[in-house]
Enzyme design. Structure first.
Site, PDB file in Angstrom:
ATOM      1  N   HIS A 227      13.934  -2.708  32.899  1.00 39.63           N
ATOM      2  CA  HIS A 227      13.678  -2.369  31.504  1.00 39.63           C
ATOM      3  C   HIS A 227      12.634  -1.250  31.466  1.00 39.63           C
ATOM      4  CE1 HIS A 227      15.438  -6.011  29.215  1.00 39.63           C
ATOM      5  NE2 HIS A 227      16.026  -5.904  30.388  1.00 39.63           N
TER       6      HIS A 227
ATOM      7  N   CYS B 130      15.123  -8.360  25.783  1.00 42.56           N
ATOM      8  CA  CYS B 130      15.408  -9.792  25.892  1.00 42.56           C
ATOM      9  C   CYS B 130      14.821 -10.539  24.701  1.00 42.56           C
ATOM     10  CB  CYS B 130      14.822 -10.357  27.192  1.00 42.56           C
ATOM     11  SG  CYS B 130      15.089 -12.131  27.377  1.00 42.56           S
TER      12      CYS B 130
ATOM     13  N   ASN C 267      16.814  -1.585  28.077  1.00 38.70           N
ATOM     14  CA  ASN C 267      17.135  -1.351  29.475  1.00 38.70           C
ATOM     15  C   ASN C 267      17.019   0.142  29.787  1.00 38.70           C
ATOM     16  OD1 ASN C 267      18.466  -4.082  30.372  1.00 38.70           O
ATOM     17  ND2 ASN C 267      19.328  -3.609  28.370  1.00 38.70           N
TER      18      ASN C 267
END
Length: 297
Positions: A208, A239, A248
């Site tokens: 990420h 998340c 990401n």
């Protein structure tokens, strides 16, 4: 001087991991257009969707439609958190499954209301049954570097969890920097260790870009011999169970890096940017990745 891989595989996770945290409801047709445009760009491995409870992740409520209508190109993977998810995915026609467990007990408790040990024990018979039926199984290892609740994770803890999935029969390990705390030194060290421990397993790095170290972590992982990376077109993602975890690493930015290093991917950068255009109008935030912004100037 490190010897970098000559070829790299990008596993596109935008349609699943990228969209799961998006607040706006995105039409199924637009998701499919995004998927098909990414396939047109040359993507051969992709996470399509997730068979989870729509109560918790409403964006994935159209999982059956996505699997049924997506063009069958390359390896298409769906996330299946438990036995029920696997059963539903199989009935929908999915062939390749991803399962996940965090190294951190606290992360797992907040995410799936189980400890790491309980989660592994529950998945063991599920993965074994999938392998008996010759299905591809991808094991996603969350909080492999750091946990937003517990802090830094010891490398031996991550390696031990990876070993448990290998013992189950998993085909691939996707090892994730879930909250974006990894740095290049930690990335090189962990993936160098993992390559030594699991030389015959597909090993994928999942970063990420929370603190803008995603590309540097990818470069460090390349130096460790990693040749598979999860990326998300448009830099979408984050998340929902890791506070502060942003998107990401962007497929288009990773492609630019790899292209400058003369590393072959078979993926067309400009076509990836066109794929992002398919969902950009529906997103709750603008696309800010470097290559996407440059393409609009």
């Amino acid at each position: 001087m490190f010897s970098l891989p000559k070829n790299v595989t990008l596993i596109e996770v935008g349609p699943r991991d990228g969209l799961q945290n998006e607040k706006n409801s995105i039409p199924t047709d637009s998701k499919l257009a995004y998927i098909h445009a990414l396939q047109e760009a040359g993507i051969q491995e992709m996470e399509l969707t997730s068979f989870v409870s729509p109560k918790w992740i409403p964006q994935m409520a159209d999982a059956k439609e996505i699997v049924g209508q997506a063009k069958k190109v390359g390896r298409q993977i769906v996330l299946t958190p438990n036995e029920k998810g696997v059963s539903t995915a199989l009935h929908a026609g999915a062939q390749n499954m991803a399962v996940f467990v965090g190294v951190s007990n606290t992360f797992n408790k907040k995410n799936i209301n189980r400890t790491t040990e309980e989660a592994v024990n529950a998945l063991f018979p599920v993965v074994r049954q999938l392998k008996e039926k010759k299905h591809f199984v991808r094991a996603c290892i969350s909080t492999a570097f750091h946990c937003p609740y517990e802090g830094w994770i010891k490398p031996e803890q991550t390696i031990a969890l990876c070993q448990q999935f290998i013992d189950m029969g998993a085909d691939e390990l996707s090892v994730a920097d879930t909250d974006g705390m990894a740095n290049p030194a930690a990335s090189f060290s962990l993936f160098n260790n993992l390559k030594e421990h699991f030389p015959h397993t597909l090993l994928t790095a999942h970063f990420h870009d929370t603190r803008k170290l995603g590309l540097t972590n990818i470069y460090a992982s390349l130096q460790a011999g990693v040749d598979r990376f999860d990326t998300s077109a448009g830099g979408l993602g984050g998340c929902p169970f890791a506070p502060g975890a942003t998107g990401n690493v962007a497929t288009e930015d990773v492609l630019y890096l790899l292209n400058t290093l003369d590393i072959h991917t078979g993926v067309d950068l400009q076509k990836v940017i066109l794929a992002v255009d398919e969902v950009a109008p529906y997103l709750s935030r603008p696309i800010t990745t470097a290559m996407y912004q440059l393409s609009k100037q």
